[in-house]
Motif scaffolding. Structure first.
Motif, PDB file in Angstrom:
ATOM      1  N   ASP A  80       0.828  -1.207   0.000  1.00  0.00           N
ATOM      2  CA  ASP A  80       0.000   0.000   0.000  1.00  0.00           C
ATOM      3  C   ASP A  80       0.860   1.255   0.000  1.00  0.00           C
ATOM      4  OD1 ASP A  80      -2.387  -1.364  -0.117  1.00  0.00           O
ATOM      5  OD2 ASP A  80      -2.879  -1.110   2.005  1.00  0.00           O
ATOM      6  N   LYS A  83       2.045   1.870  -3.518  1.00  0.00           N
ATOM      7  CA  LYS A  83       0.959   2.354  -4.373  1.00  0.00           C
ATOM      8  C   LYS A  83       0.616   3.808  -4.067  1.00  0.00           C
ATOM      9  CE  LYS A  83      -1.211  -2.098  -5.247  1.00  0.00           C
ATOM     10  NZ  LYS A  83      -2.381  -2.952  -4.993  1.00  0.00           N
ATOM     11  N   GLN A  87       1.065   6.986  -6.584  1.00  0.00           N
ATOM     12  CA  GLN A  87      -0.106   7.779  -6.941  1.00  0.00           C
ATOM     13  C   GLN A  87       0.114   9.263  -6.647  1.00  0.00           C
ATOM     14  OE1 GLN A  87      -3.902   5.855  -6.688  1.00  0.00           O
ATOM     15  NE2 GLN A  87      -4.736   7.529  -5.509  1.00  0.00           N
ATOM     16  N   THR A 127       1.509   6.314 -11.119  1.00  0.00           N
ATOM     17  CA  THR A 127       0.527   5.305 -11.492  1.00  0.00           C
ATOM     18  C   THR A 127      -0.709   5.488 -10.618  1.00  0.00           C
ATOM     19  OG1 THR A 127       2.321   3.739 -11.901  1.00  0.00           O
ATOM     20  CG2 THR A 127       0.112   2.825 -11.751  1.00  0.00           C
ATOM     21  N   CYS A 128      -1.870   5.538 -11.224  1.00  0.00           N
ATOM     22  CA  CYS A 128      -3.122   5.599 -10.465  1.00  0.00           C
ATOM     23  C   CYS A 128      -3.483   4.207  -9.971  1.00  0.00           C
ATOM     24  CB  CYS A 128      -4.259   6.130 -11.337  1.00  0.00           C
ATOM     25  SG  CYS A 128      -4.238   7.914 -11.542  1.00  0.00           S
ATOM     26  N   HIS A 129      -3.942   4.137  -8.734  1.00  0.00           N
ATOM     27  CA  HIS A 129      -4.394   2.870  -8.157  1.00  0.00           C
ATOM     28  C   HIS A 129      -5.805   2.983  -7.594  1.00  0.00           C
ATOM     29  CE1 HIS A 129      -0.548   0.835  -8.617  1.00  0.00           C
ATOM     30  NE2 HIS A 129       0.020   1.958  -8.227  1.00  0.00           N
ATOM     31  N   TYR A 130      -6.079   4.080  -6.858  1.00  0.00           N
ATOM     32  CA  TYR A 130      -7.364   4.205  -6.170  1.00  0.00           C
ATOM     33  C   TYR A 130      -7.917   5.620  -6.320  1.00  0.00           C
ATOM     34  CZ  TYR A 130      -5.358   0.115  -3.885  1.00  0.00           C
ATOM     35  OH  TYR A 130      -4.769  -1.093  -3.629  1.00  0.00           O
ATOM     36  N   CYS A 139      -7.442  10.304 -10.482  1.00  0.00           N
ATOM     37  CA  CYS A 139      -7.497   8.853 -10.650  1.00  0.00           C
ATOM     38  C   CYS A 139      -8.956   8.404 -10.621  1.00  0.00           C
ATOM     39  CB  CYS A 139      -6.695   8.164  -9.551  1.00  0.00           C
ATOM     40  SG  CYS A 139      -4.915   8.476  -9.648  1.00  0.00           S
ATOM     41  N   SER A 142     -10.057   4.900 -11.585  1.00  0.00           N
ATOM     42  CA  SER A 142      -9.533   3.771 -10.820  1.00  0.00           C
ATOM     43  C   SER A 142     -10.565   3.310  -9.798  1.00  0.00           C
ATOM     44  CB  SER A 142      -8.247   4.182 -10.100  1.00  0.00           C
ATOM     45  OG  SER A 142      -7.266   4.560 -11.034  1.00  0.00           O
ATOM     46  N   LYS A 145     -10.300   2.165  -2.941  1.00  0.00           N
ATOM     47  CA  LYS A 145      -9.585   1.292  -1.999  1.00  0.00           C
ATOM     48  C   LYS A 145     -10.540   0.869  -0.889  1.00  0.00           C
ATOM     49  CE  LYS A 145      -5.980  -0.240   0.520  1.00  0.00           C
ATOM     50  NZ  LYS A 145      -5.613  -1.628   0.380  1.00  0.00           N
TER      51      LYS A 145
END
Length: 153
Positions: A80, A83, A87, A127-130, A139, A142, A145
């Motif tokens: 996490d 990430k 982000q 990088t987009c994750h959430y 993001c 995405s 979370k």
């Protein structure tokens, strides 16, 4: 801290327990330690990232805050943390180098090279994750979370 598992469980934070133990060492043995306040703008951490009631992360994204370092404390695990840092545009290490020894990275074609040029980017690797966590760019596409997480943007 090895004997403070009950306190860590109760506080849900090993850092709070560490601060308490440092304060006790100061009192008992005169150990002098400086601990930054979680309200310190120059050295923010996971508290700022995960707490929506303050506007710190929005100010950081707008360029109104310029911290010296950002420590992703208050975060469940290493995956996490990685990430969230990606982000936020705070990650500069190539995926090829994560979890590898320097000797393995600098073998073969990279033999004789240096670890910085092999692994580090001059620009952040974003990088987009959430969508519901702070990010340097939107993001919105995405997944969230958290189960009912609202978009940061």
């Amino acid at each position: 801290m090895m004997y403070s598992g009950d306190l860590i469980f109760a506080c849900r934070s090993h850092q709070q327990v560490l601060i308490t133990l440092l304060a006790e060492a100061n009192s008992v043995a005169g150990l002098r330690v400086k601990v930054f306040s979680k309200d310190e703008d120059d050295f923010p951490g996971g508290y700022h990232y995960h707490t929506r009631r303050n506007d710190y992360m929005k100010q950081l994204v707008r360029g109104e805050k310029d911290p010296y370092i950002f420590h992703m404390s208050w975060t469940l695990n290493k995956n996490d943390k990685l990430k969230f840092l990606r982000q936020m545009g705070m990650w500069y290490v190539s995926d090829d180098c994560i979890g590898k020894r320097a000797t393995d990275i600098l073998s073969g074609e990279r033999a004789g090279g240096d670890i910085v040029s092999a692994c580090c980017s001059a620009e952040p690797l974003i990088t987009c994750h959430y969508r519901d966590k702070p990010s340097i760019k939107s993001c919105a596409d995405s997944p969230p979370k958290d189960k009912y997480g609202q978009s940061f943007w």
